[in-house]
Motif scaffolding. Structure first.
Motif, PDB file in Angstrom:
ATOM      1  N   ALA A 196       0.833  -1.205   0.000  1.00 17.45           N
ATOM      2  CA  ALA A 196       0.000   0.000   0.000  1.00 17.45           C
ATOM      3  C   ALA A 196       0.869   1.258   0.000  1.00 17.45           C
ATOM      4  CB  ALA A 196      -0.924  -0.008   1.216  1.00 17.45           C
ATOM      5  N   GLN A 197       1.974   1.237   0.746  1.00 22.32           N
ATOM      6  CA  GLN A 197       2.896   2.386   0.772  1.00 22.32           C
ATOM      7  C   GLN A 197       3.541   2.608  -0.594  1.00 22.32           C
ATOM      8  OE1 GLN A 197       5.601   2.660   4.316  1.00 22.32           O
ATOM      9  NE2 GLN A 197       4.381   0.948   5.079  1.00 22.32           N
ATOM     10  N   ILE A 198       3.873   1.515  -1.272  1.00 18.19           N
ATOM     11  CA  ILE A 198       4.464   1.645  -2.605  1.00 18.19           C
ATOM     12  C   ILE A 198       3.455   2.238  -3.574  1.00 18.19           C
ATOM     13  CG2 ILE A 198       5.395   0.373  -4.577  1.00 18.19           C
ATOM     14  CD1 ILE A 198       6.649  -1.584  -2.594  1.00 18.19           C
ATOM     15  N   ARG A 199       2.218   1.796  -3.501  1.00 20.04           N
ATOM     16  CA  ARG A 199       1.177   2.361  -4.373  1.00 20.04           C
ATOM     17  C   ARG A 199       1.033   3.863  -4.128  1.00 20.04           C
ATOM     18  NH1 ARG A 199      -2.601  -0.633  -7.075  1.00 20.04           N
ATOM     19  NH2 ARG A 199      -4.137   1.021  -6.733  1.00 20.04           N
ATOM     20  N   GLN A 200       1.029   4.259  -2.859  1.00 17.11           N
ATOM     21  CA  GLN A 200       0.922   5.676  -2.530  1.00 17.11           C
ATOM     22  C   GLN A 200       2.110   6.458  -3.068  1.00 17.11           C
ATOM     23  OE1 GLN A 200       1.631   7.021   1.597  1.00 17.11           O
ATOM     24  NE2 GLN A 200      -0.339   8.079   1.491  1.00 17.11           N
ATOM     25  N   LEU A 201       3.311   5.904  -2.904  1.00 16.96           N
ATOM     26  CA  LEU A 201       4.520   6.578  -3.364  1.00 16.96           C
ATOM     27  C   LEU A 201       4.507   6.769  -4.874  1.00 16.96           C
ATOM     28  CD1 LEU A 201       7.315   7.689  -2.503  1.00 16.96           C
ATOM     29  CD2 LEU A 201       8.236   5.392  -2.885  1.00 16.96           C
ATOM     30  N   VAL A 202       4.140   5.727  -5.598  1.00 19.47           N
ATOM     31  CA  VAL A 202       4.098   5.812  -7.063  1.00 19.47           C
ATOM     32  C   VAL A 202       3.154   6.926  -7.517  1.00 19.47           C
ATOM     33  CG1 VAL A 202       3.309   4.610  -9.150  1.00 19.47           C
ATOM     34  CG2 VAL A 202       4.787   3.435  -7.514  1.00 19.47           C
ATOM     35  N   CYS A 203       2.064   7.105  -6.793  1.00 23.88           N
ATOM     36  CA  CYS A 203       1.048   8.082  -7.194  1.00 23.88           C
ATOM     37  C   CYS A 203       1.462   9.524  -6.927  1.00 23.88           C
ATOM     38  CB  CYS A 203      -0.273   7.778  -6.493  1.00 23.88           C
ATOM     39  SG  CYS A 203      -1.041   6.243  -7.047  1.00 23.88           S
ATOM     40  N   ILE A 204       2.489   9.765  -6.101  1.00 26.58           N
ATOM     41  CA  ILE A 204       2.904  11.152  -5.855  1.00 26.58           C
ATOM     42  C   ILE A 204       4.236  11.488  -6.523  1.00 26.58           C
ATOM     43  CG2 ILE A 204       1.665  11.252  -3.664  1.00 26.58           C
ATOM     44  CD1 ILE A 204       4.375  11.086  -2.261  1.00 26.58           C
ATOM     45  N   LEU A 205       4.850  10.506  -7.191  1.00 22.81           N
ATOM     46  CA  LEU A 205       6.117  10.749  -7.863  1.00 22.81           C
ATOM     47  C   LEU A 205       5.916  10.907  -9.364  1.00 22.81           C
ATOM     48  CD1 LEU A 205       8.520   8.142  -6.180  1.00 22.81           C
ATOM     49  CD2 LEU A 205       8.313  10.588  -5.680  1.00 22.81           C
ATOM     50  N   PRO A 206       6.761  11.712 -10.010  1.00 20.19           N
ATOM     51  CA  PRO A 206       6.751  11.716 -11.475  1.00 20.19           C
ATOM     52  C   PRO A 206       7.225  10.368 -11.991  1.00 20.19           C
ATOM     53  CG  PRO A 206       8.612  12.969 -10.632  1.00 20.19           C
ATOM     54  CD  PRO A 206       7.777  12.615  -9.450  1.00 20.19           C
TER      55      PRO A 206
END
Length: 478
Positions: A206-216
């Motif tokens: 879940a943390q990885i999904r969140q990170l991907v969504c806020i990074l270019p």
């Protein structure tokens, strides 16, 4: 997919990406070597499932190691599959996510397996700064394989089952696993600076999904901007009472109160992570003197001093932000340097690294002085002289070479206490006030606490089109 839906490597991918979005690549690849006991051994997908999928509609490339096939060990074909994923990800400009569960180098393939390690390292090094690289350790990640998460931009580890090490605990002189399990996720998270977060398998994904969504997705996108549904002029109350813990401050000023912290357990006196301001992803590094728990009680306390670990943590994060056009904001509360033998051994080099990271970064840079900004510690923390585009300060912030009482003791050594108090008050008024720094142009504006979000949004929006002509060089040396 190969290997069936009950396979842990398959299940992790299914939980990571959007439903039915994963497309496997190289499903029919098997081990090529037949030496020793490999001739009659079934090696489906050669122990690693590779392909691409979507996370909230964002394209990602994934490899997930299968510990059920030769322990997930890395051999020639295994590495070629991962290398192919990297090649495709760089061409498409999309992140690579590696789900690691591997017993290490495949002994049966000997020198071919070592060449395989080098192949993966080379692909990671070439992709660095072009696409985000994320690793998650769910099982064993030892020896040379530990270089893979170290080369990644962000790494997570499963709290109970992950084992990450260069040398196993029992191989270290004077140590054993039951004395200090240096391979445990908790140790790696707190001591090495490699791990960004630990938790259960589901929490990590879940943390990885969140990170991907806020990074270019890559370095050519010009940062990451989404729609903002929060009030741009929202007042942020009570910042003055919680400024010792910038994690609270950052959560308050960010769109939707979002703060995604990285390396949360490492060098806690320096917080780092991502917030959103008017939909724009912004990287933040902040000096921390207090940490409050979920109940609002103070759980940890630190001096307002820069440490070697904190400087290295911040420098690495700033370099990532600069590579991917993510603006950087610093929250400064630094009165000096950590005075311990351990820190002294590494502090000068770490300070040089942080200084270089701030000075070299060409992205928008904003500094907010929260409390103390004294001496060289302040200069290093994104001051005007290092190239900060805008410097703001809260009304009761203090600037100068050092604390007024300490300055008075040095300048008027041997004088009675009454004289020292008088001179300290004079020094505070003339040199210690943030108004003095503002009068000389070192601080652009003194802002009140509730308006902090509004001013920071205005700053990053104004700086959005910033362009800097850099000197002609390959790269810095720090």
């Amino acid at each position: 997919m190969s290997n069936g839906n009950d396979n842990s490597a398959v299940q992790r991918i299914a939980k990571l990406v959007d439903e039915n979005s994963f497309m496997e690549i190289g499903a029919l690849v098997t081990a090529r070597s037949t030496d020793f006991n490999l001739a009659g051994t079934d090696t489906p997908s050669d122990g690693v499932i590779t392909g691409h999928g979507l996370i909230n509609g964002n394209l990602v490339f994934v490899y997930s190691q299968d510990a059920a096939v030769l322990g997930g060990t890395i051999g020639e074909m295994h590495a070629k599959k991962i290398a192919a994923v990297y090649d495709m990800a760089v061409k498409m400009g999309a992140p690579v996510i590696g789900l690691i569960d591997c017993a290490g180098v495949r002994l049966q393939e000997s020198i071919d397996a070592l060449e395989a390690f080098g192949m993966i390292y080379a692909k990671q090094a070439m992709a660095s700064g072009i696409i985000p690289q994320i690793s998650a350790v769910f099982g064993t990640c030892g020896g040379g394989l530990a270089v893979v998460p170290a080369l990644s931009d962000f790494t997570y580890a499963e709290a109970e089952k992950a084992k990450m090490f260069i040398n196993s605990p029992n191989a270290i002189d004077g140590n054993r696993a039951d004395k200090c399990n240096s391979a445990a996720a908790a140790f790696q998270s707190a001591e090495t600076g490699t791990i960004d977060g630990i938790g259960t398998e589901d929490e990590i994904l879940a943390q990885i999904r969140q990170l991907v969504c806020i990074l270019p997705a890559n370095n050519a996108e010009g940062g990451c901007v989404d729609e903002c549904e929060d009030d741009l002029n929202r007042a942020c109350e009570n910042l003055d009472t919680m400024k010792g813990d910038p994690r609270y401050v950052l959560s308050e000023i960010s769109d939707g109160h979002l703060f995604v912290e990285v390396k949360a357990d490492y060098a806690k006196e320096m917080a780092a992570g991502f917030i959103k301001l008017d939909g724009m992803t912004v990287g933040v590094v902040a000096n921390c003197t207090e940490i409050y728990d979920a109940k609002g009680k103070k759980s940890e306390e630190f001096e307002a001093a820069l440490s070697a670990r904190g400087c290295n943590k911040a420098a690495e994060f700033i370099s990532f932000c600069d590579a991917f056009d993510i603006p950087v904001i610093s929250l400064t509360n630094a009165a000096g340097f950590k005075a311990t033998m351990c820190s002294e051994k590494n502090l000068a080099k770490a300070l040089g690294r942080l200084t270089s990271a701030f000075a070299a970064a060409s992205v928008p840079k904003v500094n907010l002085i929260m409390d103390k900004a004294y001496g060289s510690a302040y200069v290093v923390m994104n001051s005007k002289s290092l190239g900060a585009d805008l410097v703001y300060a809260w009304p009761d912030a203090k600037t100068g070479t050092m604390d007024a009482k300490m300055a008075a003791k040095i300048m008027y050594a041997g004088q009675p206490a009454s004289v020292l108090d008088e001179k300290a008050a004079e020094y505070e008024a003339l040199q210690g006030s943030v108004k003095t720094a503002a009068a000389r142009g070192y601080v652009d504006r003194i802002i009140d606490y509730p308006s902090t979000r509004k001013y920071l949004i205005a700053a990053v929006e104004m700086l959005y089109t910033k362009r800097v002509d850099q000197p002609n060089k390959k790269h810095g040396t720090k």
